[in-house]
Write an enzyme that holds these catalytic residues in place. Structure first.
Site, PDB file in Angstrom:
ATOM      1  CD  GLU A  63      42.268  38.829  37.606  1.00 30.35           C
ATOM      2  OE1 GLU A  63      42.240  38.340  38.633  1.00 30.35           O
ATOM      3  OE2 GLU A  63      42.595  38.221  36.630  1.00 30.35           O
ATOM      4  CD1 TRP A  68      42.017  38.475  42.596  1.00 31.70           C
ATOM      5  CD2 TRP A  68      39.681  38.447  42.737  1.00 31.70           C
ATOM      6  NE1 TRP A  68      41.266  38.705  41.076  1.00 31.70           N
ATOM      7  CE2 TRP A  68      39.931  38.538  41.276  1.00 31.70           C
ATOM      8  CE3 TRP A  68      38.443  38.303  43.014  1.00 31.70           C
ATOM      9  CZ2 TRP A  68      39.061  39.025  40.500  1.00 31.70           C
ATOM     10  CZ3 TRP A  68      37.411  38.541  42.241  1.00 31.70           C
ATOM     11  CH2 TRP A  68      37.898  39.021  40.985  1.00 31.70           C
ATOM     12  CE1 TYR A 147      42.407  32.378  33.541  1.00 32.10           C
ATOM     13  CE2 TYR A 147      42.320  34.628  34.332  1.00 32.10           C
ATOM     14  CZ  TYR A 147      43.103  33.479  33.935  1.00 32.10           C
ATOM     15  OH  TYR A 147      44.321  33.736  33.689  1.00 32.10           O
ATOM     16  CD  GLU A 179      45.524  37.235  33.761  1.00 31.89           C
ATOM     17  OE1 GLU A 179      44.956  36.201  34.531  1.00 31.89           O
ATOM     18  OE2 GLU A 179      46.169  37.903  34.629  1.00 31.89           O
TER      19      GLU A 179
END
Length: 206
Positions: A63, A68, A147, A179
Protein backbone atom coordinates in the site's frame (compact mmCIF):
# COMPACT_ATOMS: atom_id res chain seq x y z
CA UNK A 1 10.32 2.35 11.31
CA UNK A 2 14.08 2.64 10.75
CA UNK A 3 13.99 6.44 10.90
CA UNK A 4 12.24 6.43 14.25
CA UNK A 5 14.32 3.56 15.57
CA UNK A 6 11.34 1.30 16.26
CA UNK A 7 9.55 -1.60 14.62
CA UNK A 8 6.10 -0.04 14.46
CA UNK A 9 5.14 0.12 10.79
CA UNK A 10 1.74 1.70 11.32
CA UNK A 11 2.82 5.27 12.06
CA UNK A 12 0.05 7.20 10.35
CA UNK A 13 1.31 10.09 8.24
CA UNK A 14 4.96 9.40 8.97
CA UNK A 15 6.62 9.77 5.58
CA UNK A 16 8.91 12.04 7.58
CA UNK A 17 9.93 10.46 10.85
CA UNK A 18 11.95 12.35 13.45
CA UNK A 19 12.21 15.12 10.86
CA UNK A 20 13.69 12.77 8.27
CA UNK A 21 12.36 11.87 4.86
CA UNK A 22 12.43 8.21 3.83
CA UNK A 23 15.08 9.25 1.30
CA UNK A 24 17.55 9.17 4.21
CA UNK A 25 17.61 5.39 3.75
CA UNK A 26 19.30 5.83 0.39
CA UNK A 27 22.50 7.34 1.82
CA UNK A 28 24.81 6.54 4.72
CA UNK A 29 22.92 7.31 7.93
CA UNK A 30 21.90 5.70 11.23
CA UNK A 31 18.46 5.14 9.70
CA UNK A 32 20.03 3.20 6.83
CA UNK A 33 21.95 1.06 9.33
CA UNK A 34 18.69 0.33 11.17
CA UNK A 35 17.04 -0.55 7.88
CA UNK A 36 19.81 -2.96 6.90
CA UNK A 37 19.57 -4.64 10.31
CA UNK A 38 15.88 -5.25 9.63
CA UNK A 39 16.67 -6.61 6.17
CA UNK A 40 19.33 -8.91 7.66
CA UNK A 41 16.66 -10.38 9.93
CA UNK A 42 14.37 -10.92 6.96
CA UNK A 43 17.15 -12.54 4.94
CA UNK A 44 17.94 -14.92 7.79
CA UNK A 45 14.28 -15.95 7.97
CA UNK A 46 14.05 -16.46 4.21
CA UNK A 47 17.22 -18.56 4.23
CA UNK A 48 15.74 -20.79 6.91
CA UNK A 49 12.68 -21.33 4.72
CA UNK A 50 14.93 -21.85 1.70
CA UNK A 51 16.82 -24.62 3.49
CA UNK A 52 13.47 -26.34 4.09
CA UNK A 53 12.48 -26.03 0.44
CA UNK A 54 9.84 -23.37 1.07
CA UNK A 55 9.17 -20.51 -1.36
CA UNK A 56 7.22 -17.41 -0.42
CA UNK A 57 5.56 -14.38 -1.96
CA UNK A 58 6.84 -11.30 -0.14
CA UNK A 59 5.31 -7.88 -0.76
CA UNK A 60 7.48 -5.26 0.91
CA UNK A 61 6.14 -1.75 1.54
CA UNK A 62 2.57 -2.71 0.67
CA UNK A 63 0.00 0.00 0.00
CA UNK A 64 2.90 2.30 -0.78
CA UNK A 65 0.72 4.61 -2.85
CA UNK A 66 -1.11 5.70 0.32
CA UNK A 67 -0.13 7.86 3.27
CA UNK A 68 -0.67 5.61 6.31
CA UNK A 69 2.75 3.91 6.49
CA UNK A 70 6.13 5.57 6.79
CA UNK A 71 7.04 4.44 3.27
CA UNK A 72 3.87 5.88 1.71
CA UNK A 73 4.26 8.06 -1.38
CA UNK A 74 1.29 10.35 -0.75
CA UNK A 75 2.27 11.80 2.64
CA UNK A 76 1.90 15.39 1.46
CA UNK A 77 -0.92 14.77 -1.03
CA UNK A 78 1.52 14.85 -3.95
CA UNK A 79 -0.69 12.57 -6.03
CA UNK A 80 -3.40 15.22 -6.31
CA UNK A 81 -1.18 17.53 -8.36
CA UNK A 82 0.81 14.88 -10.28
CA UNK A 83 3.81 17.20 -10.19
CA UNK A 84 7.48 17.17 -9.18
CA UNK A 85 6.65 16.16 -5.62
CA UNK A 86 5.08 12.95 -6.83
CA UNK A 87 8.03 12.22 -9.10
CA UNK A 88 10.45 12.60 -6.20
CA UNK A 89 8.37 10.51 -3.79
CA UNK A 90 7.79 7.78 -6.41
CA UNK A 91 11.50 7.60 -7.20
CA UNK A 92 12.40 7.30 -3.51
CA UNK A 93 9.84 4.54 -3.01
CA UNK A 94 11.03 2.65 -6.10
CA UNK A 95 14.67 2.87 -5.02
CA UNK A 96 13.87 1.63 -1.50
CA UNK A 97 12.00 -1.31 -3.01
CA UNK A 98 14.80 -2.06 -5.48
CA UNK A 99 17.52 -1.87 -2.84
CA UNK A 100 15.49 -4.18 -0.59
CA UNK A 101 15.38 -6.81 -3.34
CA UNK A 102 19.07 -6.40 -4.20
CA UNK A 103 20.18 -6.49 -0.55
CA UNK A 104 18.22 -9.61 0.40
CA UNK A 105 19.23 -11.44 -2.77
CA UNK A 106 22.87 -10.57 -2.06
CA UNK A 107 22.57 -12.73 1.06
CA UNK A 108 21.93 -15.80 -1.09
CA UNK A 109 18.12 -15.71 -0.92
CA UNK A 110 16.52 -17.15 -4.04
CA UNK A 111 13.20 -18.52 -2.77
CA UNK A 112 11.24 -15.26 -2.75
CA UNK A 113 8.71 -14.11 -5.32
CA UNK A 114 8.47 -10.34 -5.04
CA UNK A 115 4.99 -8.88 -4.91
CA UNK A 116 4.10 -5.27 -5.71
CA UNK A 117 1.02 -4.53 -3.64
CA UNK A 118 -0.53 -1.04 -3.80
CA UNK A 119 -3.90 0.01 -2.52
CA UNK A 120 -6.47 0.45 -5.28
CA UNK A 121 -7.05 4.03 -6.43
CA UNK A 122 -10.38 5.07 -4.94
CA UNK A 123 -10.81 8.69 -6.07
CA UNK A 124 -9.32 11.32 -8.35
CA UNK A 125 -6.91 12.56 -5.67
CA UNK A 126 -5.37 9.21 -4.75
CA UNK A 127 -2.24 7.76 -6.32
CA UNK A 128 -2.47 5.34 -9.22
CA UNK A 129 -1.68 1.70 -8.53
CA UNK A 130 1.62 1.87 -10.42
CA UNK A 131 2.96 5.08 -8.88
CA UNK A 132 6.32 4.04 -7.48
CA UNK A 133 6.48 0.86 -9.56
CA UNK A 134 10.06 -0.46 -9.16
CA UNK A 135 10.32 -2.05 -12.60
CA UNK A 136 9.82 -5.45 -14.20
CA UNK A 137 13.15 -6.82 -12.96
CA UNK A 138 12.06 -6.31 -9.35
CA UNK A 139 8.49 -7.63 -9.45
CA UNK A 140 7.24 -11.18 -9.96
CA UNK A 141 3.55 -10.66 -9.23
CA UNK A 142 1.27 -7.64 -8.92
CA UNK A 143 -1.66 -7.51 -6.56
CA UNK A 144 -4.16 -5.11 -5.03
CA UNK A 145 -5.33 -4.38 -1.54
CA UNK A 146 -9.04 -3.56 -1.81
CA UNK A 147 -11.10 -2.72 1.25
CA UNK A 148 -14.34 -1.61 -0.32
CA UNK A 149 -16.70 -4.55 -0.30
CA UNK A 150 -16.81 -8.29 -0.71
CA UNK A 151 -19.42 -8.64 -3.43
CA UNK A 152 -18.60 -9.22 -7.07
CA UNK A 153 -20.23 -5.90 -7.97
CA UNK A 154 -18.11 -3.88 -5.54
CA UNK A 155 -14.93 -5.69 -6.51
CA UNK A 156 -15.50 -5.26 -10.24
CA UNK A 157 -16.34 -1.61 -9.69
CA UNK A 158 -13.13 -1.01 -7.76
CA UNK A 159 -11.00 -2.58 -10.46
CA UNK A 160 -12.84 -0.86 -13.28
CA UNK A 161 -12.24 2.75 -12.23
CA UNK A 162 -9.16 4.97 -12.33
CA UNK A 163 -7.24 2.49 -14.49
CA UNK A 164 -6.82 0.13 -11.53
CA UNK A 165 -7.01 -2.90 -13.81
CA UNK A 166 -5.40 -1.69 -17.02
CA UNK A 167 -2.33 -0.21 -15.33
CA UNK A 168 -1.49 -3.69 -14.04
CA UNK A 169 -2.37 -5.68 -17.14
CA UNK A 170 0.10 -3.50 -19.05
CA UNK A 171 2.91 -4.82 -16.83
CA UNK A 172 2.54 -8.35 -18.23
CA UNK A 173 2.93 -9.93 -14.80
CA UNK A 174 0.72 -12.37 -12.93
CA UNK A 175 -1.97 -10.49 -11.01
CA UNK A 176 -3.97 -11.16 -7.89
CA UNK A 177 -5.75 -9.67 -4.90
CA UNK A 178 -3.57 -9.73 -1.80
CA UNK A 179 -6.03 -8.20 0.68
CA UNK A 180 -9.73 -7.52 0.47
CA UNK A 181 -12.63 -6.82 2.76
CA UNK A 182 -15.47 -4.54 3.69
CA UNK A 183 -15.63 -1.09 5.25
CA UNK A 184 -18.97 0.41 6.30
CA UNK A 185 -20.41 3.12 4.09
CA UNK A 186 -19.37 5.73 6.64
CA UNK A 187 -15.74 4.68 6.27
CA UNK A 188 -15.52 4.74 10.06
CA UNK A 189 -13.93 1.52 11.26
CA UNK A 190 -14.03 -2.02 9.94
CA UNK A 191 -17.25 -3.88 9.25
CA UNK A 192 -16.24 -7.01 11.14
CA UNK A 193 -19.57 -8.79 10.62
CA UNK A 194 -19.37 -8.43 6.86
CA UNK A 195 -15.68 -9.38 6.98
CA UNK A 196 -16.60 -12.57 8.83
CA UNK A 197 -19.16 -13.40 6.15
CA UNK A 198 -16.74 -12.76 3.29
CA UNK A 199 -16.15 -16.47 2.79
CA UNK A 200 -19.76 -16.75 1.68
CA UNK A 201 -18.86 -14.64 -1.37
CA UNK A 202 -15.70 -16.51 -2.32
CA UNK A 203 -17.37 -18.15 -5.33
CA UNK A 204 -18.37 -14.70 -6.60
CA UNK A 205 -14.75 -13.53 -6.56
CA UNK A 206 -13.24 -16.46 -8.42
Amino acid sequence: NPMAGNTNAFTFGQWESNGQSASVLLSNSPARDNWHTMLDQLATFFLELQSDGVSVIFRPYHEGNGNWFWWGINQTDVCATRGAGLTTASNVYAQIYQQTVDYIQSKGVNNVLWGFSPNFKWDQWACYVDDGYPGANYVDVNGYDIYYGVSQQNLSGSLGVYENYTRFTSKNKPMGIFEFGAIPASGDGWNSKTWARSEEHTSELQ
